[in-house]
Design a protein around this motif. Structure first.
Motif, PDB file in Angstrom:
ATOM      1  N   ARG A   1      -6.030  11.321  -8.674  1.00  0.00           N
ATOM      2  CA  ARG A   1      -7.103  10.766  -9.118  1.00  0.00           C
ATOM      3  C   ARG A   1      -8.476  10.037  -9.613  1.00  0.00           C
ATOM      4  NH1 ARG A   1     -10.732  14.627  -8.944  1.00  0.00           N
ATOM      5  NH2 ARG A   1      -9.029  15.997  -9.616  1.00  0.00           N
TER       6      ARG A   1
ATOM      7  N   ARG B   1      -7.117   6.417  -8.822  1.00  0.00           N
ATOM      8  CA  ARG B   1      -7.813   5.601  -7.627  1.00  0.00           C
ATOM      9  C   ARG B   1      -9.269   5.207  -7.617  1.00  0.00           C
ATOM     10  NH1 ARG B   1      -5.780   6.121  -1.851  1.00  0.00           N
ATOM     11  NH2 ARG B   1      -8.049   6.875  -1.642  1.00  0.00           N
ATOM     12  N   GLY B   2     -10.035   6.011  -8.944  1.00  0.00           N
ATOM     13  CA  GLY B   2     -11.120   5.855  -9.132  1.00  0.00           C
ATOM     14  C   GLY B   2     -11.956   6.982  -8.738  1.00  0.00           C
ATOM     15  N   GLU B   3     -11.336   7.947  -8.426  1.00  0.00           N
ATOM     16  CA  GLU B   3     -12.192   8.878  -7.702  1.00  0.00           C
ATOM     17  C   GLU B   3     -12.631   9.757  -8.937  1.00  0.00           C
ATOM     18  OE1 GLU B   3     -10.526   8.675  -3.696  1.00  0.00           O
ATOM     19  OE2 GLU B   3      -9.426  10.146  -4.985  1.00  0.00           O
ATOM     20  N   ALA B   4     -11.948   9.993 -10.039  1.00  0.00           N
ATOM     21  CA  ALA B   4     -12.915  11.186 -11.040  1.00  0.00           C
ATOM     22  C   ALA B   4     -12.131  10.545 -12.774  1.00  0.00           C
ATOM     23  CB  ALA B   4     -11.593  12.200 -10.995  1.00  0.00           C
ATOM     24  N   GLU B   5     -12.481  11.064 -13.236  1.00  0.00           N
ATOM     25  CA  GLU B   5     -13.054  11.056 -14.762  1.00  0.00           C
ATOM     26  C   GLU B   5     -11.331  11.128 -15.286  1.00  0.00           C
ATOM     27  OE1 GLU B   5     -15.016   8.600 -16.863  1.00  0.00           O
ATOM     28  OE2 GLU B   5     -15.917   8.948 -14.606  1.00  0.00           O
TER      29      GLU B   5
ATOM     30  N   GLU C   1      -0.885  10.220  -1.130  1.00  0.00           N
ATOM     31  CA  GLU C   1      -1.821   8.945  -2.130  1.00  0.00           C
ATOM     32  C   GLU C   1      -0.958   8.246  -2.093  1.00  0.00           C
ATOM     33  OE1 GLU C   1      -4.662   7.944  -0.397  1.00  0.00           O
ATOM     34  OE2 GLU C   1      -5.337  10.083  -0.339  1.00  0.00           O
TER      35      GLU C   1
END
Length: 334
Positions: A291, A294-298, A24
């Motif tokens: 991540r 990218r807003g995919e994980a806390e 990414e």
């Protein structure tokens, strides 16, 4: 995603390799106070070398990774916050509480993301231990023993900049103790020894330390560290409950020998250092950062988590100096 990496020393170089391979991360820009070193790392990893840190902030990054000298962390965190950039920073935020709190306030005012590099949270052994504790498989936890043993002392020039053995080394044990058990430290009693190389005494540091920690549910924990473990790099945690007990970091590379006739054989290739021992965890924490951006994980370890571990280290240092138990409520929290 375009990431700016500040600092190309040992850990920064490792991070550059990880980020340059990440699927990414489309562009990695590296900078260092030593521009020639940054250029060499950029050449090795297929990255771009910036002439200075200023360009990192001027060239339009999506996120920042800080792996520079500890003394620069707080200022760089604040600068990234004011620029609205999500930031990953190697621990610590700063070497003292005022510097740490100042940087955290900048992040909180800006509403940006800050992840701290406590890589043990991403180690498979510690993760399993956490799951066992939280599931109740060990029963009521009554004793925890944590240890970090470096194979050799750092260079003498590093010691005055390190913050001391509690803040620089044992802070990892304090963080992982909280993370694995889910409990808070309420009191410490700590001591240390400077009986080794005189360079420790010259800067008021110790080469070996031990702390007794009381957790808020009555669990007792010990945490020990040394800079002088000639057998190799040894990081372990033992957790004992009423039903079972487990050990983290006990494998065929653990640098310890048994005196029992039927004990396990000595390690053929003991761990030489932290990068080798925790390489997969370092990779995992950076993947978690990407991540998160990218807003995919806390956020797996925000600045307040780092502050909590530092407060335990501060309490231990105060206990060592004053030779008394120290309650965590004595250490500023905001």
């Amino acid at each position: 995603m375009r990431i700016g990496l500040i600092g190309t020393g040992r850990i920064g170089t490792f991070h550059a390799g990880v980020l340059s391979r990440h699927r990414e991360v489309g562009s990695l820009v590296v900078a260092d106070a030593d521009a020639a070193r940054a250029a060499e790392v950029a050449e090795r990893t297929g990255s771009t070398a910036a002439p200075s840190v200023d360009e990192i902030f001027a060239w339009g990054m999506d996120a920042i990774v800080i792996a520079s000298a500890t003394s620069s962390h707080a200022d760089l965190i604040a600068r990234a916050a004011r620029a609205g950039l999500p930031t990953f920073c190697e621990k610590p935020i700063a070497l003292d509480l005022p510097g740490t709190l100042g940087a955290l306030h900048e992040v909180e005012r800006a509403g940006t993301l800050l992840q701290l590099g406590f890589m043990r949270r991403f180690d498979a052994g510690y993760t399993t231990a956490r799951e066992l504790v939280r599931s109740g498989a060990l029963g009521r936890l009554h004793t925890v023993r944590a240890m970090t043993s470096d194979p050799a002392p750092p260079p003498a020039a590093y010691l005055p900049l390190s913050g001391g053995l509690y803040r620089d080394c044992l802070v990892h044990d304090f963080d992982i103790l909280r993370w694995v058990t889910g409990r808070e430290v309420i009191e410490v009693y700590a001591t240390g020894s400077d009986a080794g190389h005189p360079m420790f005494r010259e800067v008021g540091d110790v080469d070996t330390a031990a702390a007794l920690l009381t957790l808020d549910d009555g669990t007792l924990a010990t945490a020990t560290a040394t800079r002088c473990n000639g057998a190799g790099y040894d990081v372990r945690m033992e957790l004992a409950g009423e039903l079972d007990q487990v050990a983290v970091g006990l494998d065929d590379r653990t640098p310890i020998s048994s005196t029992e006739a039927k004990g396990p054989p000595p390690a053929d290739k003991p761990w030489p250092g932290f990068l080798e021992r925790f390489a997969p965890a370092y990779e995992a924490e950076l993947d978690a950062f990407v991540r998160m951006v990218r807003g995919e994980a806390e956020n797996p370890c925000d600045g307040r988590e780092a502050l909590a571990a530092l407060r335990v280290a501060e309490a231990c240092e105060l206990s060592r100096r004053e030779r008394r138990p120290v309650r965590l409520e004595e250490i500023a929290a905001d």
